[in-house]
Scaffold this active site. Structure first.
Site, PDB file in Angstrom:
ATOM      1  N   THR A 183     -14.152 -15.621 -20.337  1.00 38.82           N
ATOM      2  CA  THR A 183     -14.225 -16.390 -21.580  1.00 38.82           C
ATOM      3  C   THR A 183     -13.922 -17.840 -21.236  1.00 38.82           C
ATOM      4  OG1 THR A 183     -13.496 -14.509 -22.909  1.00 38.82           O
ATOM      5  CG2 THR A 183     -13.288 -16.692 -23.890  1.00 38.82           C
ATOM      6  N   LYS A 185      -5.496 -19.995 -24.157  1.00 33.66           N
ATOM      7  CA  LYS A 185      -6.635 -20.743 -23.614  1.00 33.66           C
ATOM      8  C   LYS A 185      -7.865 -20.570 -24.492  1.00 33.66           C
ATOM      9  CE  LYS A 185      -9.077 -18.652 -20.787  1.00 33.66           C
ATOM     10  NZ  LYS A 185     -10.261 -17.734 -20.786  1.00 33.66           N
ATOM     11  N   LYS A 193     -17.950 -15.104 -28.469  1.00 36.22           N
ATOM     12  CA  LYS A 193     -16.588 -14.717 -28.096  1.00 36.22           C
ATOM     13  C   LYS A 193     -15.553 -15.550 -28.837  1.00 36.22           C
ATOM     14  CE  LYS A 193     -13.335 -12.502 -25.917  1.00 36.22           C
ATOM     15  NZ  LYS A 193     -13.167 -12.471 -24.454  1.00 36.22           N
TER      16      LYS A 193
END
Length: 287
Positions: free
Chosen positions: A94, A237, A169
């Protein structure tokens, strides 16, 4: 087909085990010791991403951060320096949608096909081969690798051009961020009001409040199991990328901002290496 896999962490390890059932797999990770189990199952160790790329025509990468992705592909010993024309690279990390687009264009210049394919489902989905895989890139290339993706994924969707998988995502992580806050607050409320949280979970997980987080992660919370299916520091993150992309598009998403603040609070009390369900510990002092 000889497959390469870079990054054999919590999820990557299980994915490689699925791939090994059907294909020879060459692997690289920063710490060889962590890959010993996979080597014992027949995986072939490579010393650098470049040496792996010189051997394999289908390469998966699953590393931590956007800068790690950049290094693996474009660094001195990176994939792009050794991969043959026609190689297909699938990044399961990701990372930033803009990076996926950049790698797609750089790969195209070298005759290398790039697919961005972040996954969801955590350690359980990886072990069971039931991950959700969100893909972007050339559709014809996606169709070519679909049988391999089906070895470790059960919900595999092509979303469009390069970067589309990463944007999807981000939508996934936005939902998880707010949902995990709701799960933790619901359990905190149940305990504080004197209810049996196991019974509460049995009631609400089958109703309108039902979710993957409630069914799979809330039971871990009640058992005091905070080991990672997905690390908090990686989730932070992801939420930061989602917030950055949202602001770039002119969106105000207060739920996303609050979720990020909550997980940053979890990080400040030493939970970075725990799973996302450890957010519950932020609420414990209220019970």
């Amino acid at each position: 087909m000889k497959i390469g896999f870079i990054g054999t962490g919590v999820m990557g390890k299980s994915i490689v085990l699925h791939l090994l059932k059907e294909h020879p797999v060459h692997i690289f990770t920063r710490t060889k010791q962590k890959a010993e189990e996979l080597i014992s199952h027949g995986a072939v160790w490579e010393d650098t991403p470049a040496s792996l790329a010189s051997e394999c025509r289908l390469i998966f990468t699953m590393v931590g951060y956007s800068e790690d992705v950049q290094q693996v592909y474009s660094g001195e010993n990176g994939i792009f320096n050794a991969a043959s024309e026609g190689t297909i690279c699938v990044d399961l990390t990701t990372s930033k949608p803009g990076l996926a687009i950049d790698l797609f264009e750089k790969g195209k210049d070298k005759g290398i096909h790039m697919i961005d394919a972040p996954v969801s489902g955590g350690d359980t989905g990886a072990k069971n081969g039931t991950l959700s895989i969100m893909t972007g890139g050339e559709e014809a290339v996606f169709e070519q690798i679909l049988p391999v993706l089906e070895l470790f994924g059960s919900n595999i969707v092509y979303h469009g051009e390069a970067g589309s998988g990463q944007h999807t995502k981000m939508s996934n992580q936005i939902v998880i961020g707010s949902t995990m806050m709701g799960v933790c607050e619901a359990l905190t409320y149940a305990v504080k009001s004197g209810l049996d949280p196991e019974k509460v979970l049995a009631s609400i997980s089958q109703g309108a409040a039902g979710s993957w987080s409630l069914s799979h992660l809330a039971p871990r919370i009640l058992k005091g199991d905070y080991e990672p299916g997905f690390y908090i520091h990686h989730f932070i993150k992801d939420l930061k990328i989602a917030l950055e992309e949202s602001k770039r598009m002119g969106l105000a998403l207060p739920g996303l901002e609050l979720a990020l603040k909550s997980y940053e609070q979890a990080q400040t009390i030493g939970l970075s290496e725990k799973g996302t369900q450890a957010l519950f510990k932020v609420y414990e002092d209220q019970m």
